[in-house]
Design a protein around this motif. Structure first.
Motif, mmCIF file in Angstrom:
data_model
loop_
_atom_site.group_PDB
_atom_site.id
_atom_site.type_symbol
_atom_site.label_atom_id
_atom_site.label_comp_id
_atom_site.label_asym_id
_atom_site.label_seq_id
_atom_site.Cartn_x
_atom_site.Cartn_y
_atom_site.Cartn_z
ATOM 1 N N ASP A 1 0.664 -1.099 -0.124
ATOM 2 C CA ASP A 1 0.060 0.069 -0.066
ATOM 3 C C ASP A 1 0.929 1.087 -0.110
ATOM 4 N N LEU A 2 0.529 2.372 -0.831
ATOM 5 C CA LEU A 2 1.291 3.439 -0.837
ATOM 6 C C LEU A 2 0.336 4.875 -0.519
ATOM 7 N N ARG A 3 0.939 5.820 0.087
ATOM 8 C CA ARG A 3 0.134 7.066 0.309
ATOM 9 C C ARG A 3 1.118 8.217 0.428
ATOM 10 N N VAL A 4 0.558 9.160 -0.419
ATOM 11 C CA VAL A 4 1.017 10.483 -0.774
ATOM 12 C C VAL A 4 0.251 11.596 -0.182
ATOM 13 N N ASP A 5 0.895 12.729 0.623
ATOM 14 C CA ASP A 5 0.123 13.653 1.088
ATOM 15 C C ASP A 5 0.663 14.914 0.514
ATOM 16 N N LYS A 6 -0.046 16.271 0.300
ATOM 17 C CA LYS A 6 0.398 17.328 -0.156
ATOM 18 C C LYS A 6 -0.324 18.002 0.677
ATOM 19 N N ASN A 7 0.350 19.168 1.331
ATOM 20 C CA ASN A 7 -0.407 20.261 2.183
ATOM 21 C C ASN A 7 -0.282 21.628 1.605
ATOM 22 N N TRP A 8 -0.896 22.435 1.427
ATOM 23 C CA TRP A 8 -0.742 23.933 1.168
ATOM 24 C C TRP A 8 -1.064 24.652 2.740
ATOM 25 N N THR A 9 -0.301 25.379 2.942
ATOM 26 C CA THR A 9 -0.487 26.292 4.233
ATOM 27 C C THR A 9 -0.638 27.837 3.796
ATOM 28 N N PHE A 10 -1.759 28.301 3.818
ATOM 29 C CA PHE A 10 -1.833 29.858 3.827
ATOM 30 C C PHE A 10 -2.016 30.666 5.098
ATOM 31 N N LYS A 11 -2.620 31.909 5.154
ATOM 32 C CA LYS A 11 -2.377 32.616 6.331
ATOM 33 C C LYS A 11 -3.243 31.973 7.381
ATOM 34 N N TYR A 12 -4.498 31.696 7.384
ATOM 35 C CA TYR A 12 -5.035 31.131 8.349
ATOM 36 C C TYR A 12 -5.921 29.558 7.834
ATOM 37 N N LEU A 13 -5.532 29.235 6.834
ATOM 38 C CA LEU A 13 -6.203 27.919 6.264
ATOM 39 C C LEU A 13 -4.946 26.771 5.876
ATOM 40 N N LYS A 14 -5.338 25.826 6.099
ATOM 41 C CA LYS A 14 -4.355 24.824 5.681
ATOM 42 C C LYS A 14 -5.081 23.690 4.803
ATOM 43 N N PHE A 15 -4.638 23.394 3.533
ATOM 44 C CA PHE A 15 -5.466 22.377 2.404
ATOM 45 C C PHE A 15 -4.559 21.400 2.239
ATOM 46 N N GLY A 16 -5.270 20.061 2.457
ATOM 47 C CA GLY A 16 -4.502 18.824 2.345
ATOM 48 C C GLY A 16 -4.995 18.059 1.291
ATOM 49 N N VAL A 17 -4.460 17.282 0.518
ATOM 50 C CA VAL A 17 -4.889 16.376 -0.523
ATOM 51 C C VAL A 17 -4.029 14.993 -0.198
ATOM 52 N N TYR A 18 -4.730 13.747 -0.224
ATOM 53 C CA TYR A 18 -3.841 12.570 -0.102
ATOM 54 C C TYR A 18 -4.411 11.677 -1.091
ATOM 55 N N VAL A 19 -3.700 10.512 -1.355
ATOM 56 C CA VAL A 19 -3.927 9.509 -2.203
ATOM 57 C C VAL A 19 -3.418 8.258 -1.521
ATOM 58 N N ASP A 20 -4.340 7.498 -1.241
ATOM 59 C CA ASP A 20 -4.255 6.372 -0.293
ATOM 60 C C ASP A 20 -4.483 5.107 -1.355
ATOM 61 N N VAL A 21 -3.389 4.501 -1.810
ATOM 62 C CA VAL A 21 -3.441 3.273 -2.879
ATOM 63 C C VAL A 21 -3.251 1.979 -2.110
ATOM 64 N N GLN A 22 -4.280 1.234 -2.089
ATOM 65 C CA GLN A 22 -4.159 -0.183 -1.546
ATOM 66 C C GLN A 22 -4.108 -1.356 -2.549
ATOM 67 N N ASN A 23 -3.048 -2.119 -2.231
ATOM 68 C CA ASN A 23 -2.652 -3.461 -3.080
ATOM 69 C C ASN A 23 -2.411 -2.933 -4.569
ATOM 70 N N VAL A 24 -1.079 -2.287 -4.353
ATOM 71 C CA VAL A 24 -0.363 -1.550 -5.401
ATOM 72 C C VAL A 24 -0.381 -2.429 -6.798
ATOM 73 N N TYR A 25 0.085 -3.537 -6.536
ATOM 74 C CA TYR A 25 0.425 -4.486 -7.844
ATOM 75 C C TYR A 25 -0.639 -5.413 -7.950
ATOM 76 N N ASN A 26 -2.032 -5.144 -7.244
ATOM 77 C CA ASN A 26 -3.138 -5.896 -7.765
ATOM 78 C C ASN A 26 -2.859 -7.208 -7.751
ATOM 79 N N HIS A 27 -2.340 -7.761 -6.275
ATOM 80 C CA HIS A 27 -2.310 -9.167 -6.154
ATOM 81 C C HIS A 27 -3.710 -9.917 -5.752
ATOM 82 N N LYS A 28 -3.900 -10.911 -6.354
ATOM 83 C CA LYS A 28 -5.236 -11.545 -5.797
ATOM 84 C C LYS A 28 -5.188 -12.429 -4.805
ATOM 85 N N ASN A 29 -5.354 -11.786 -3.609
ATOM 86 C CA ASN A 29 -5.339 -12.343 -2.420
ATOM 87 C C ASN A 29 -6.452 -13.303 -2.131
#
Length: 879
Positions: free
Chosen positions: A820-848
């Motif tokens: 599993d992989l996760r990437v976060d990106k955050n932007w901080t302004f004067k009073y605000l903080k905005f974040g986006v994340y992508v959380d990918v499970q089973n990256v190589y698509n293994h058939k468990n």
């Protein structure tokens, strides 16, 4: 109810008797604590950005603040004590959050601490002196002491040039910055070779009120000064988040940032626990906590030391509490303290944090499953509050994508919501009152098509509603430096309503009431005692209709009786489970801690008493190397359905477990530690199904269940962990385990349902800079045991085939592995903080493989696979 009053009465006698001893040792404790406590030192100072509007208006300010410093020396929280406005508070907070300290130490062990600091903003009003005309340098030296003249080692001294000096160390506009100084062992400090002129001097030391002074240095002058600091009202309250060394053989703690950043969990708190050593992997969409091979029902979960009935929405989708409101999660895989009872597996205790009290905060968080909102605000000087609400939109998605002519259709698509309210009152360092109100509700109903079920006795719809609402009130008070007390009371409303095809119904309502009252007595470094009561009293009402006995662990449904036995029962009753516990901690020699515990608990449902003695030893043989071991007794009552008179056996005994463990912990580097632990658990009086007839009440009746089962679990756990230092955290967790049991005397041993021989989890998360953060999780786990199907029986009455099973749990599913992989990106302004994340499970698509699907006559089979590659996008906006 007399049994409940007895431990309470003993507790009331113990406190005044111990008070004299405690107060006698208080002075000695003060000296020992002062000698063993090393305050934090400021190592890296960060200059704040001067607020543009305030600079243009010529405004200056001093912002007093209280900084929480963790055991790594990083600032985790900044509380503004007296807001200055005009953007000064935000600028000072941003700068102080980047400070780096040498961590406070207690007995040589880094601990969290709290430091008072005043951040000064000024505008230099004089032109800098040209280099060619620079006057002779000056020197400021001196000593920092307390009001009695005793030196204060480690005090931080910050020099702020005023108009006319050539530097700017604290918000000034000068071309140079003057490094901060730190007082030595005798409290001495020195600033040599600094430009002459006026300076503001800020002196900060843990446990003392900050001091500000002004010095005017002449050309070439050497000035010697003495700065005397006034001690805070409660000196030893500087360590506000420090925790005693574990009273258990093993306590694994997950911090707030780790909770929300572990890949593959979607930032969910309780799902992050499943990455710890000793915790087996739950099946796809399964929320079970499976500790060291035990059944999920053998592990208890607490929210702030109070039991809760439900962990996850719909079995494992997401936990029932907003992770942003949590302080930490403690996980005890075995040999835990006598503060917990009623379980033979492990314990998970989830602690909420206090709401922020510096200003109003708000956030919105949304992903593919649900959306939540959180608000926090101070209320006056001593109060703060936080409220959160989350609601899923799975119902809207499924309604839009599912065809109308499918094998089943929803009359109510799955939906859930949860809520939390925390109100915190902190009038002094000795008192804290916290109200915690929270709840959850899950509901769905769907209709079956005639061609889907294959059983004419099963028709109609299937529905489920699980909900709970709970109120908890906690009060912590310190009578003195040596005696403290915390009281936690709670009341809940737990509801279950499930039905399936007209063959099964369950309606249950519970109103539990909880009480925990604990007194801690600490007379010095060589002796400590805590004792208390832990009681649950409640009222329950139920109505149950089922075509068969509920199978026990590992048992399969008997096809010959599945449609014959009909059990129906309803009723209501009061129940209670009071317990008293005491734990004595002693140091026989330096660095050897011995913890003796005893818990006595009465289980009213089976009218039996569990007596649980427990012992733990921890020995730090050299600095950073600790040997540990323990042995303890644990009891657990049978479930309500197993002990209920109409469809169970009211004469069942308590299940008993003896935990043994031995291990070592080694600090490898500053933030890297390794732990190795061997464990053995002996189980007896396990509840199993019985087809025997027994005499009960003068007549022969079906026994249905008895305590013939026994089992054992043993293995090794290894954990190598890099603690969170603000830039990186991660760990390697490996468990090698075997869990087996014998259901009836004379039978062969077989594996537990949740036996997993190998469990490997690797977690890593790094801050990349510029608002980016990335992490990965890899898991490799042995497949669960399965009972094979060896044939089938045709049932002409129902026109279906029933399976014939082979030896219980004699085959195993294929190995599970997933990245599993996760990437976060955050932007901080004067009073605000905005974040986006992508959380990918089973990256190589293994058939468990998660299960087996059989043909109608059980002659053919196919594997059921779990989660495919699944990316999840999340958005978060914070104010």
């Amino acid at each position: 109810m007399a049994e409940m009053s007895r431990p309470a009465h003993l507790l009331s006698l113990l406190v005044p008797l111990a008070a004299a001893l405690a107060e006698r040792g208080a002075l000695a404790q003060d000296d020992a604590a002062a000698a063993a406590f090393t305050p934090p030192k400021l190592l890296e100072y960060v200059r704040a950005d001067y607020p543009a509007e305030a600079f243009a208006r010529g405004l200056e300010a001093a912002v007093p603040a209280r900084l929480d410093v963790d055991e790594n020396g990083l600032v985790t929280e900044v509380e503004i004590l007296e807001p200055a406005g005009h953007g000064f508070d935000e600028a000072a907070r941003d700068a102080m959050l980047q400070f780096v300290f040498s961590p406070a130490e207690q007995g040589g062990v880094p601990i969290p601490s709290r430091v008072d600091y005043r951040y000064t903003f000024f505008i230099e009003k004089a032109e800098p002196v040209p280099a060619a005309a620079a006057p002779p340098a000056a020197t400021l030296a001196g000593v920092v002491s307390d009001m009695g003249g005793l030196p204060i080692p480690g005090a931080s001294i910050v020099l702020t040039p005023l108009g006319g000096a050539a530097g700017g160390a604290d918000g000034g506009a000068g071309p140079e910055e003057i490094p901060l100084a730190s007082a030595g062992d005798e409290g001495a400090f020195s600033f040599a070779g600094i430009p002459p002129g006026g300076y503001q001097v800020d002196v900060v030391a843990s446990g003392y009120k900050p001091l500000a002074a002004t010095e005017e240095l002449e050309d070439g002058e050497t000035r010697e000064v003495i700065y005397r600091l006034e001690r805070e009202a409660a000196m030893y309250e500087t360590v506000v988040r420090g925790r005693r060394p574990p009273r258990e053989v093993t306590r694994r703690e997950i911090t707030r940032r780790e909770i929300t950043r572990i890949p593959g969990t979607g930032g969910d708190a309780l799902r992050s626990v499943q990455n710890m050593p000793g915790m087996a992997r739950a099946s796809f969409m399964g929320g079970a906590l499976i500790v060291r091979g035990s059944s999920p029902g053998d592990t208890d979960v607490y929210f702030d030391e109070m039991p809760v009935p439900l962990l996850y929405h719909f079995g494992g989708l997401t936990s029932v509490i907003n992770s942003d409101l949590l302080e930490r999660i403690d996980f005890y895989p075995g040999n835990y303290s006598v503060r917990y009872g009623g379980a033979t597996g492990g314990v998970v205790d989830v602690y909420p944090r206090a709401p922020k009290n510096d200003r109003f905060h708000a956030s919105i968080d949304a992903d593919i499953w649900d959306a939540s909102a959180l608000v926090e605000t101070p209320i006056g000087e001593d109060w703060s509050a936080a409220a959160s609400f989350r609601r899923s939109y799975i119902d809207a998605i499924l309604t839009a994508v599912l065809p109308d002519d499918g094998g089943f259709q929803f009359t109510m698509a799955p939906r859930y919501y949860d809520y939390q309210l925390i109100v915190d009152y902190h009038p002094s360092l000795k008192d804290n009152l916290r109200l915690f109100v929270f709840g959850s509700d899950d509901k769905m109903i769907f209709l079956f098509g005639e061609d889907m079920v294959g059983n004419p006795n099963f028709s109609g719809d299937m529905g489920m509603q699980l909900s709970f609402h709970q109120l908890q009130l906690r009060y912590d008070h310190e009578f003195s430096k040596a005696i403290s007390n915390h009281v936690n009371v709670g009341v809940g409303l737990w509801l279950q309503d499930m039905s399936a095809g007209g063959m099964y119904e369950l309606q249950m309502t519970q109103v539990p009431i909880f009480l925990r009252d604990e007194v801690a007595i600490d007379t010095g470094p060589w002796f400590g005692l805590r004792t208390g009561i832990d009681a649950e009293v409640g009222w329950a009402k139920w109505n149950v209709i089922t075509p068969m006995l509920i199978p026990t662990e590992g048992e399969q449904i008997d096809p010959l009786t599945a449609n014959e036995t009909v059990l129906a029962t309803s009723g209501r009753q009061w129940y209670f489970r009071p317990a008293w516990y005491a734990e004595l901690e002693m140091k026989a020699i330096e660095d050897l801690r011995l913890i003796y515990g005893l818990r006595v608990e009465y289980y009213a449902l089976v009218q039996q008493i569990g007596i649980d003695p427990r012992f733990v030893a921890r020995y730090e043989i050299v600095d950073g190397t600790t040997l540990k071991g323990g042995i303890g007794m644990f009891h657990q009552p049978p479930s309500v359905d197993q002990s209920e008179a109409d469809w169970g056996n009211p004469n069942l005994d308590l299940t008993e477990a003896v935990h043994y463990s031995l291990g070592a912990e080694q600090l490898l580097f500053e933030n890297v530690e390794i732990g190795l632990e061997g464990f053995f658990k002996q189980l007896s009086r396990l509840v199993v199904s019985s087809d025997e007839m027994v005499e009960r009440g003068g007549e022969m009746v079906a026994e249905r269940y008895n305590n013939d089962g026994r089992g054992k679990v043993y293995g090794l756990e290894l954990m190598v962990k890099h603690n969170d230092n603000g830039r990186f955290f991660g760990w390697i967790a490996y468990t090698l385990m075997r869990s087996s049991r014998v259901d009836h005397p004379g039978e062969a041993a077989r594996l537990f349902d949740y036996d997993q021989t190998h469990i490997l989890t690797v977690v890593a998360s790094a801050v990349l800079g510029r608002g980016w953060e990335a992490g990965a999780r890899f898991r490799l786990v042995s497949g669960n045991p399965q009972t094979p199907v060896t044939g089938s029986i045709y049932d002409a009455d129902s026109d279906i085939y029933w399976p014939i099973y082979g030896r219980t749990n004699s085959v195993r599913m294929p190995m599970f592995h997933q990245l599993d992989l996760r990437v976060d990106k955050n932007w901080t302004f004067k009073y605000l903080k905005f974040g986006v994340y992508v959380d990918v499970q089973n990256v190589y698509n293994h058939k468990n493989v998660e299960g087996i699907n059989y043909s109608y006559d059980y002659r053919q089979k196919a594997y059921l696979v779990g989660l495919p590659l699944l990316p999840s996008l999340g958005l978060k906006l914070e104010y």
